[in-house]
Design a protein around this motif. Structure first.
Motif, PDB file in Angstrom:
ATOM      1  N   ILE A 289     -27.263   9.063  23.933  1.00  0.00           N
ATOM      2  CA  ILE A 289     -27.254   8.975  25.507  1.00  0.00           C
ATOM      3  C   ILE A 289     -25.781  10.100  25.526  1.00  0.00           C
ATOM      4  CG2 ILE A 289     -26.595   8.198  27.640  1.00  0.00           C
ATOM      5  CD1 ILE A 289     -27.842   5.353  26.398  1.00  0.00           C
ATOM      6  N   TYR A 290     -25.964  11.088  26.631  1.00  0.00           N
ATOM      7  CA  TYR A 290     -24.824  11.848  26.755  1.00  0.00           C
ATOM      8  C   TYR A 290     -24.364  11.280  28.084  1.00  0.00           C
ATOM      9  CZ  TYR A 290     -21.471  15.624  27.512  1.00  0.00           C
ATOM     10  OH  TYR A 290     -20.368  16.295  27.631  1.00  0.00           O
ATOM     11  N   ALA A 291     -22.839  11.114  28.307  1.00  0.00           N
ATOM     12  CA  ALA A 291     -22.246  10.840  29.496  1.00  0.00           C
ATOM     13  C   ALA A 291     -21.297  11.884  29.839  1.00  0.00           C
ATOM     14  CB  ALA A 291     -21.442   9.404  29.181  1.00  0.00           C
ATOM     15  N   GLN A 292     -21.414  12.140  31.328  1.00  0.00           N
ATOM     16  CA  GLN A 292     -20.542  13.334  31.977  1.00  0.00           C
ATOM     17  C   GLN A 292     -19.668  12.471  33.063  1.00  0.00           C
ATOM     18  OE1 GLN A 292     -20.528  16.562  30.799  1.00  0.00           O
ATOM     19  NE2 GLN A 292     -18.576  16.572  31.659  1.00  0.00           N
ATOM     20  N   PRO A 293     -18.634  11.875  32.920  1.00  0.00           N
ATOM     21  CA  PRO A 293     -18.083  10.748  33.497  1.00  0.00           C
ATOM     22  C   PRO A 293     -16.928  11.557  34.620  1.00  0.00           C
ATOM     23  CG  PRO A 293     -17.073  10.252  31.652  1.00  0.00           C
ATOM     24  CD  PRO A 293     -18.034  11.504  31.376  1.00  0.00           C
ATOM     25  N   SER A 294     -16.908  12.837  34.432  1.00  0.00           N
ATOM     26  CA  SER A 294     -15.631  13.559  35.211  1.00  0.00           C
ATOM     27  C   SER A 294     -15.402  13.498  36.743  1.00  0.00           C
ATOM     28  CB  SER A 294     -16.007  15.112  35.206  1.00  0.00           C
ATOM     29  OG  SER A 294     -16.620  15.539  33.836  1.00  0.00           O
ATOM     30  N   VAL A 311     -31.279  15.019  25.347  1.00  0.00           N
ATOM     31  CA  VAL A 311     -30.752  13.891  25.203  1.00  0.00           C
ATOM     32  C   VAL A 311     -30.662  13.035  26.642  1.00  0.00           C
ATOM     33  CG1 VAL A 311     -28.403  12.871  24.892  1.00  0.00           C
ATOM     34  CG2 VAL A 311     -29.227  14.937  23.798  1.00  0.00           C
ATOM     35  N   PRO A 312     -31.137  11.889  26.851  1.00  0.00           N
ATOM     36  CA  PRO A 312     -31.004  11.387  27.882  1.00  0.00           C
ATOM     37  C   PRO A 312     -29.490  11.258  28.472  1.00  0.00           C
ATOM     38  CG  PRO A 312     -32.434   9.959  26.379  1.00  0.00           C
ATOM     39  CD  PRO A 312     -31.681  11.119  25.774  1.00  0.00           C
ATOM     40  N   SER A 313     -29.230  11.386  29.398  1.00  0.00           N
ATOM     41  CA  SER A 313     -27.773  11.729  30.188  1.00  0.00           C
ATOM     42  C   SER A 313     -27.595  10.770  31.408  1.00  0.00           C
ATOM     43  CB  SER A 313     -27.734  13.170  30.319  1.00  0.00           C
ATOM     44  OG  SER A 313     -27.930  13.981  29.142  1.00  0.00           O
ATOM     45  N   ILE A 314     -26.188  10.540  31.642  1.00  0.00           N
ATOM     46  CA  ILE A 314     -25.726   9.899  32.799  1.00  0.00           C
ATOM     47  C   ILE A 314     -24.518  10.664  33.379  1.00  0.00           C
ATOM     48  CG2 ILE A 314     -26.742   7.784  32.037  1.00  0.00           C
ATOM     49  CD1 ILE A 314     -23.938   6.873  31.533  1.00  0.00           C
ATOM     50  N   GLY A 315     -24.366  10.675  34.782  1.00  0.00           N
ATOM     51  CA  GLY A 315     -23.230  11.452  34.898  1.00  0.00           C
ATOM     52  C   GLY A 315     -22.611  10.691  36.243  1.00  0.00           C
ATOM     53  N   LEU A 325     -28.907  16.124  36.990  1.00  0.00           N
ATOM     54  CA  LEU A 325     -29.698  14.664  36.845  1.00  0.00           C
ATOM     55  C   LEU A 325     -30.444  14.261  37.872  1.00  0.00           C
ATOM     56  CD1 LEU A 325     -26.627  13.274  34.643  1.00  0.00           C
ATOM     57  CD2 LEU A 325     -28.564  14.685  33.947  1.00  0.00           C
ATOM     58  N   GLU A 326     -31.362  13.152  37.562  1.00  0.00           N
ATOM     59  CA  GLU A 326     -32.013  12.521  38.216  1.00  0.00           C
ATOM     60  C   GLU A 326     -31.099  11.596  39.327  1.00  0.00           C
ATOM     61  OE1 GLU A 326     -35.889  12.658  38.653  1.00  0.00           O
ATOM     62  OE2 GLU A 326     -35.020  14.425  38.036  1.00  0.00           O
ATOM     63  N   LYS A 327     -31.446  11.030  40.251  1.00  0.00           N
ATOM     64  CA  LYS A 327     -30.655  10.326  41.211  1.00  0.00           C
ATOM     65  C   LYS A 327     -30.411   9.027  40.431  1.00  0.00           C
ATOM     66  CE  LYS A 327     -32.614   8.314  44.713  1.00  0.00           C
ATOM     67  NZ  LYS A 327     -33.253   8.005  46.107  1.00  0.00           N
ATOM     68  N   GLU A 328     -31.398   8.279  39.896  1.00  0.00           N
ATOM     69  CA  GLU A 328     -31.071   7.124  38.754  1.00  0.00           C
ATOM     70  C   GLU A 328     -30.061   7.318  37.930  1.00  0.00           C
ATOM     71  OE1 GLU A 328     -34.980   7.460  40.974  1.00  0.00           O
ATOM     72  OE2 GLU A 328     -34.085   8.663  39.450  1.00  0.00           O
ATOM     73  N   SER A 329     -29.790   8.329  37.581  1.00  0.00           N
ATOM     74  CA  SER A 329     -28.977   8.704  36.308  1.00  0.00           C
ATOM     75  C   SER A 329     -27.510   9.174  36.681  1.00  0.00           C
ATOM     76  CB  SER A 329     -29.258   9.681  35.340  1.00  0.00           C
ATOM     77  OG  SER A 329     -30.418   9.689  34.862  1.00  0.00           O
ATOM     78  N   GLY A 341     -24.919  -0.695  35.190  1.00  0.00           N
ATOM     79  CA  GLY A 341     -26.189  -0.848  35.350  1.00  0.00           C
ATOM     80  C   GLY A 341     -27.133   0.246  34.983  1.00  0.00           C
ATOM     81  N   ILE A 342     -26.716   1.495  34.970  1.00  0.00           N
ATOM     82  CA  ILE A 342     -27.559   2.597  34.449  1.00  0.00           C
ATOM     83  C   ILE A 342     -27.900   2.340  33.051  1.00  0.00           C
ATOM     84  CG2 ILE A 342     -27.552   5.148  34.363  1.00  0.00           C
ATOM     85  CD1 ILE A 342     -25.984   5.420  36.980  1.00  0.00           C
ATOM     86  N   LEU A 343     -26.689   2.177  32.362  1.00  0.00           N
ATOM     87  CA  LEU A 343     -27.077   1.857  30.919  1.00  0.00           C
ATOM     88  C   LEU A 343     -27.909   0.968  30.708  1.00  0.00           C
ATOM     89  CD1 LEU A 343     -23.188   2.543  29.595  1.00  0.00           C
ATOM     90  CD2 LEU A 343     -25.473   4.187  29.534  1.00  0.00           C
ATOM     91  N   LYS A 344     -27.979  -0.430  31.502  1.00  0.00           N
ATOM     92  CA  LYS A 344     -28.647  -1.554  31.201  1.00  0.00           C
ATOM     93  C   LYS A 344     -30.207  -1.135  31.230  1.00  0.00           C
ATOM     94  CE  LYS A 344     -25.798  -5.275  32.617  1.00  0.00           C
ATOM     95  NZ  LYS A 344     -25.634  -6.591  33.523  1.00  0.00           N
ATOM     96  N   LYS A 345     -30.429  -0.133  32.107  1.00  0.00           N
ATOM     97  CA  LYS A 345     -31.882   0.442  32.341  1.00  0.00           C
ATOM     98  C   LYS A 345     -32.518   1.119  31.263  1.00  0.00           C
ATOM     99  CE  LYS A 345     -31.528  -0.474  37.394  1.00  0.00           C
ATOM    100  NZ  LYS A 345     -31.211  -0.015  38.630  1.00  0.00           N
ATOM    101  N   MET A 346     -31.536   1.727  30.754  1.00  0.00           N
ATOM    102  CA  MET A 346     -31.844   2.865  29.403  1.00  0.00           C
ATOM    103  C   MET A 346     -32.776   2.267  28.473  1.00  0.00           C
ATOM    104  SD  MET A 346     -31.116   5.802  29.717  1.00  0.00           S
ATOM    105  CE  MET A 346     -30.112   6.941  30.801  1.00  0.00           C
ATOM    106  N   ASP A 347     -33.949   1.506  28.819  1.00  0.00           N
ATOM    107  CA  ASP A 347     -34.802   1.334  27.650  1.00  0.00           C
ATOM    108  C   ASP A 347     -35.548   2.456  27.063  1.00  0.00           C
ATOM    109  OD1 ASP A 347     -36.698   1.884  29.498  1.00  0.00           O
ATOM    110  OD2 ASP A 347     -37.018  -0.128  30.389  1.00  0.00           O
ATOM    111  N   GLN A 348     -36.474   2.173  26.245  1.00  0.00           N
ATOM    112  CA  GLN A 348     -37.191   3.199  25.610  1.00  0.00           C
ATOM    113  C   GLN A 348     -38.060   3.969  26.290  1.00  0.00           C
ATOM    114  OE1 GLN A 348     -40.906   2.840  22.607  1.00  0.00           O
ATOM    115  NE2 GLN A 348     -39.071   3.035  21.377  1.00  0.00           N
ATOM    116  N   LYS A 349     -38.755   3.364  27.331  1.00  0.00           N
ATOM    117  CA  LYS A 349     -39.518   4.145  28.237  1.00  0.00           C
ATOM    118  C   LYS A 349     -38.596   5.177  29.407  1.00  0.00           C
ATOM    119  CE  LYS A 349     -42.787   3.529  32.176  1.00  0.00           C
ATOM    120  NZ  LYS A 349     -43.532   2.680  33.184  1.00  0.00           N
ATOM    121  N   THR A 350     -37.715   4.711  29.708  1.00  0.00           N
ATOM    122  CA  THR A 350     -36.677   5.467  30.603  1.00  0.00           C
ATOM    123  C   THR A 350     -36.251   6.515  29.558  1.00  0.00           C
ATOM    124  OG1 THR A 350     -36.086   3.564  31.968  1.00  0.00           O
ATOM    125  CG2 THR A 350     -34.525   5.568  31.879  1.00  0.00           C
TER     126      THR A 350
END
Length: 386
Positions: A289-294, A311-315, A325-329, A341-350
């Motif tokens: 997972i890539y994170a952009q927490p800036s 790479v599945p990503s959050i920001g 990114l998608e709103k959910e990320s 909350g977002i990381l908990k939802k990062m299952d294989q399907k997501t």
């Protein structure tokens, strides 16, 4: 036709060659020199004590003249040498037919002042938000943030041509009555469908090993936000999850180490140091997972590069990140609960869905597409005053 480029970027001079971290030679040859016969570059410069060719990119190029200011890296230099700087920049403006000011920058603002005075056609490249940059930098930054933001808004509002690096964020915060284009400085050159297949196989093959989160950014500036990911994985690991955080980036990491120690995850946070750009893609292929927490950004190159590797990503909801990114990320800036909350939802399907979405989205930043759009806009600017 000679165009003057102004910015606060720092050039390093060694053996009569100039090197830079943000302005490599191909910027001149593949962008501006496709439109103008010659470029004059006005930025800061320092004399490099030793060879810097291995750590910085060569900026020198044919038909590029460097008219640089030896004023160091501290903004106090601008106050103590203001008259000299103003005169230097005014003379540079007078020698050129066109002015391109990259903002936010003090040198760029001064250049615009004299472009207007001497009726030189000018264009602004807005590559970041000065409010975010200064407000999240330091206490002194908070003092000057309102003034720099006001100056930037005023300059952009009346500019005849503006290039924004975002599609909507900077346009909304710094509107103009002139002609505009949204065109990122990030430009990817290769897209290999095998990359997505490899990523899909990696996600499907995940077992009980730690889930590796990655961020590529300097580790000595707190507005990059790595501390929020460290705190989040601490909370999650206490709940039975197994996250690691691998950081690539230069700088003193002592603050982040103290955060990891405070939250009991020193063994889960790995500092990989600076990495040659050619190796970054290998690093991205190895994380999950890539994170952009800036807290401050324009449109982050590192995030787009991660997306180009599927790479599945959050920001965070900072600047242009929500455009990618998608709103959910997206999580609220600095909100640990949101991150968890977002990381908990990062299952294989997501993750499989995100891998494909991100890979396809990154194609919008293909170099060939962006270069063509930008060059056509520059030609319009050039020809508008003929």
């Amino acid at each position: 036709m000679k165009a003057l480029f102004l910015h606060d970027n720092l050039m390093n001079k060694h053996n009569n060659y100039f090197y830079s971290n943000g302005l490599p030679s191909n910027v001149w040859t593949e962008r501006y020199l496709k439109v103008f016969d010659q470029m004059v570059v006005c930025t800061r410069v320092v004399e490099a004590v030793e060879d810097c060719s291995k750590t910085l990119k060569l900026s020198s190029a044919d038909n590029v003249e460097f008219d640089l200011l030896s004023i160091g890296v501290n903004n106090i230099s601008f106050l103590s040498k203001r008259k000299f700087i103003e005169k230097h920049i005014e003379q540079a403006v007078l020698k050129c037919g066109y002015v391109i000011a990259r903002l936010p920058s003090i040198i760029g603002q001064i250049g615009l002042k004299y472009a207007k005075k001497h009726k030189k056609p000018f264009l602004i490249e807005l590559v970041g938000c000065p409010w975010d940059a200064y407000w999240n930098h330091s206490l002194k930054g908070k003092v000057i943030a309102p003034f720099i933001t006001w100056r930037t808004k005023s300059a952009v509002k009346t500019a005849p041509y503006v290039v924004y690096v975002t599609n909507s964020f900077l346009q909304g915060r710094y509107p103009t009555s002139g002609k505009t284009i949204g065109c990122s400085n990030v430009a990817l050159t290769e897209f290999d469908e095998h990359v997505l297949t490899k990523r899909t196989d990696k996600i499907k093959g995940m077992s009980n090993r730690p889930i590796i989160i990655g961020t590529t950014a300097s580790v000595n500036v707190r507005y990059k936000g790595q501390q929020y990911i460290i705190e989040a994985i601490s909370m999650l690991n206490k709940q039975g999850y197994n996250f690691e955080y691998h950081l690539v980036g230069e700088g003193d990491n002592s603050y982040l180490r103290s955060v990891a120690e405070k939250f009991g995850v020193t063994d889960k946070v790995k500092y990989l140091g600076p990495m040659p750009h050619a190796q970054v893609f290998q690093y991205l292929d190895n994380i999950d997972i890539y994170a952009q927490p800036s807290r401050q950004e324009g449109l982050p190159r590192a995030l787009i590069e991660a997306m180009s590797r599927g790479v599945p990503s959050i920001g965070s909801n900072t600047a242009g990140i929500p455009e990618l990114l998608e709103k959910e990320s997206i999580f609220k800036n600095g909100n640990i609960g949101d991150i968890c909350g977002i990381l908990k939802k990062m299952d294989q399907k997501t993750m499989l869905i995100q891998a494909k979405i991100n890979f396809e989205k990154s194609k919008e930043y293909a170099k060939s597409i962006l270069d063509e759009r930008r060059i056509e806009f520059f030609k319009e600017f050039r020809d508008d005053v003929k």
